[in-house]
Design an enzyme around this catalytic site. Sequence first.
Site, PDB file in Angstrom:
ATOM      1  N   GLY A   1      -0.797   1.721   9.671  1.00  0.00           N
ATOM      2  CA  GLY A   1      -0.119   1.560  10.961  1.00  0.00           C
ATOM      3  C   GLY A   1      -1.023   1.235  12.129  1.00  0.00           C
TER       4      GLY A   1
ATOM      5  N   MET B   1      -8.701   8.646  -0.505  1.00  0.00           N
ATOM      6  CA  MET B   1      -9.531   9.143   0.611  1.00  0.00           C
ATOM      7  C   MET B   1      -9.971  10.565   0.295  1.00  0.00           C
ATOM      8  SD  MET B   1      -7.339   7.790   3.849  1.00  0.00           S
ATOM      9  CE  MET B   1      -6.455   6.224   3.808  1.00  0.00           C
TER      10      MET B   1
ATOM     11  N   HIS C   1      -8.296   1.492  -3.990  1.00  0.00           N
ATOM     12  CA  HIS C   1      -9.241   1.308  -2.889  1.00  0.00           C
ATOM     13  C   HIS C   1      -9.869   2.666  -2.598  1.00  0.00           C
ATOM     14  CE1 HIS C   1      -9.611   0.323   1.726  1.00  0.00           C
ATOM     15  NE2 HIS C   1     -10.786   0.467   1.147  1.00  0.00           N
TER      16      HIS C   1
ATOM     17  N   SER D   1       0.836  -1.200   0.000  1.00  0.00           N
ATOM     18  CA  SER D   1       0.000   0.000   0.000  1.00  0.00           C
ATOM     19  C   SER D   1       0.869   1.248   0.000  1.00  0.00           C
ATOM     20  CB  SER D   1      -0.898   0.006   1.232  1.00  0.00           C
ATOM     21  OG  SER D   1      -1.446   1.308   1.398  1.00  0.00           O
TER      22      SER D   1
ATOM     23  N   GLY E   1       0.872  -2.000   4.237  1.00  0.00           N
ATOM     24  CA  GLY E   1       1.471  -0.675   4.125  1.00  0.00           C
ATOM     25  C   GLY E   1       2.695  -0.559   4.993  1.00  0.00           C
ATOM     26  N   SER E   2       2.492  -0.352   6.284  1.00  0.00           N
ATOM     27  CA  SER E   2       3.621  -0.122   7.188  1.00  0.00           C
ATOM     28  C   SER E   2       4.581  -1.310   7.229  1.00  0.00           C
ATOM     29  CB  SER E   2       3.118   0.217   8.589  1.00  0.00           C
ATOM     30  OG  SER E   2       2.091  -0.654   8.983  1.00  0.00           O
TER      31      SER E   2
ATOM     32  N   ASP F   1      -4.626   3.916  -1.969  1.00  0.00           N
ATOM     33  CA  ASP F   1      -5.727   4.286  -1.088  1.00  0.00           C
ATOM     34  C   ASP F   1      -6.212   5.696  -1.397  1.00  0.00           C
ATOM     35  OD1 ASP F   1      -6.085   2.026   0.825  1.00  0.00           O
ATOM     36  OD2 ASP F   1      -3.937   2.372   1.128  1.00  0.00           O
TER      37      ASP F   1
ATOM     38  N   HIS G   1      -1.295  -1.144  -4.223  1.00  0.00           N
ATOM     39  CA  HIS G   1      -2.557  -0.746  -3.602  1.00  0.00           C
ATOM     40  C   HIS G   1      -2.540   0.772  -3.401  1.00  0.00           C
ATOM     41  CE1 HIS G   1      -6.117  -1.653  -1.095  1.00  0.00           C
ATOM     42  NE2 HIS G   1      -5.673  -0.725  -0.268  1.00  0.00           N
TER      43      HIS G   1
ATOM     44  N   GLY H   1      -8.832   4.661   6.921  1.00  0.00           N
ATOM     45  CA  GLY H   1      -8.412   6.042   7.156  1.00  0.00           C
ATOM     46  C   GLY H   1      -6.930   6.263   7.285  1.00  0.00           C
TER      47      GLY H   1
ATOM     48  N   MET I   1     -11.860  -5.256   5.409  1.00  0.00           N
ATOM     49  CA  MET I   1     -10.977  -4.364   6.160  1.00  0.00           C
ATOM     50  C   MET I   1     -10.772  -4.900   7.563  1.00  0.00           C
ATOM     51  SD  MET I   1     -10.811  -0.610   4.926  1.00  0.00           S
ATOM     52  CE  MET I   1      -9.195  -0.819   5.604  1.00  0.00           C
TER      53      MET I   1
ATOM     54  N   ASP J   1      -7.064  -6.091   4.267  1.00  0.00           N
ATOM     55  CA  ASP J   1      -6.380  -4.798   4.283  1.00  0.00           C
ATOM     56  C   ASP J   1      -6.398  -4.211   5.685  1.00  0.00           C
ATOM     57  OD1 ASP J   1      -5.323  -2.305   3.724  1.00  0.00           O
ATOM     58  OD2 ASP J   1      -6.995  -1.636   2.471  1.00  0.00           O
ATOM     59  N   GLY J   2      -5.204  -4.061   6.245  1.00  0.00           N
ATOM     60  CA  GLY J   2      -5.072  -3.355   7.516  1.00  0.00           C
ATOM     61  C   GLY J   2      -4.436  -4.171   8.619  1.00  0.00           C
ATOM     62  N   GLY J   3      -3.297  -3.704   9.099  1.00  0.00           N
ATOM     63  CA  GLY J   3      -2.667  -4.331  10.259  1.00  0.00           C
ATOM     64  C   GLY J   3      -2.053  -5.688   9.989  1.00  0.00           C
TER      65      GLY J   3
ATOM     66  N   MET K   1     -11.933   5.048  -0.676  1.00  0.00           N
ATOM     67  CA  MET K   1     -12.616   5.336   0.590  1.00  0.00           C
ATOM     68  C   MET K   1     -13.242   6.710   0.413  1.00  0.00           C
ATOM     69  SD  MET K   1      -9.662   3.806   3.041  1.00  0.00           S
ATOM     70  CE  MET K   1      -8.497   3.796   1.681  1.00  0.00           C
TER      71      MET K   1
HETATM   72  C1  DX5 Z   1      -6.250   1.991   5.527  1.00  0.00           C
HETATM   73  C2  DX5 Z   1      -5.838   1.582   4.151  1.00  0.00           C
HETATM   74  C3  DX5 Z   1      -4.795   0.547   4.102  1.00  0.00           C
HETATM   75  C4  DX5 Z   1      -3.509   0.933   4.794  1.00  0.00           C
HETATM   76  C5  DX5 Z   1      -2.876  -0.315   5.288  1.00  0.00           C
HETATM   77  O1  DX5 Z   1      -7.388   2.781   5.448  1.00  0.00           O
HETATM   78  O2  DX5 Z   1      -6.946   1.074   3.437  1.00  0.00           O
HETATM   79  O3  DX5 Z   1      -4.545   0.140   2.778  1.00  0.00           O
HETATM   80  O4  DX5 Z   1      -2.596   1.591   3.974  1.00  0.00           O
HETATM   81  O5  DX5 Z   1      -1.772   0.013   6.057  1.00  0.00           O
HETATM   82  P1  DX5 Z   1      -1.200  -0.997   7.153  1.00  0.00           P
HETATM   83  O6  DX5 Z   1      -0.796  -2.246   6.430  1.00  0.00           O
HETATM   84  O7  DX5 Z   1      -0.067  -0.257   7.768  1.00  0.00           O
HETATM   85  O8  DX5 Z   1      -2.328  -1.258   8.127  1.00  0.00           O
HETATM   86 ZN    ZN Z   2      -6.515   0.136   1.464  1.00  0.00          ZN
END
Ligand code: DX5
Ligand code: ZN
Length: 216
Positions: free
Chosen positions: A144, A36, A65, A7, A196-197, A34, A32, A141, A136, A174-176, A67
Amino acid sequence: MIRLAPSLLSADFGRIEHEIAAVEEAGADYLHVDVMDGNFVPSITWGPKIVEDLCKLTALPLDCHLMIAAPERSAGAFCDAGAALVTFHLEATAHAQGLLTELRARGTKAGVALCPQTPVSMLEDVIDDCDLVLVMSVNPGRSGQRFIPHAMEKLRQARALIDRRHPHCELEVDGGVGEANIHAVVQAGADVVVMGSAVFDGGDAGAALRRLRALL
Ligand code: DX5
Ligand code: ZN
């Protein structure tokens, strides 16, 4: 075959070409992106122009993605910009089935995303029209955040629904997700893993992605 989708939300945009080249060389399957809008979620990131420019930097398919509120107003612009896959939130529109049909008619793969509180049963009436379902595992949003444990059960439920109704549909988480749980989310049924992180925070995205792949 599990697909990994770094991401860009966690990447350093001051050296984005380098970041993208690193994950591309390390075997990323999607990028990916994001999107927003400051409305569906508080943060604001990128629009179609950035997607168009990113397409020039990489051969990787862009997994957008969205949002954003009322995605039926602007999702098409991301297809025109070159996105390979456009995913919008079921919570953001009353017109999901129509929008999926419209995006796919343009030749773009289309998917729906579920926030943590949205039950998998909401997919029942749109699953036949989805190329991808995104579960998700954090609140949308920002990157990390900590993985919400209940997402594991939702992945299993979504896997069962997909296997029963539409086996070609991809299941993305997606996420964490990182080294501690990548194996578990795949075991629960995910076949596309967004990170992402876990990929970008350590400063060597290529090495991180290879380590994550090796855990599978
Ligand atoms: C959050 C995003 C994710 C985010 C994931 O709203 O949709 O794609 O970048 O980041 P990590 O992997 O750090 O949770
Ligand atoms: Zn995402």
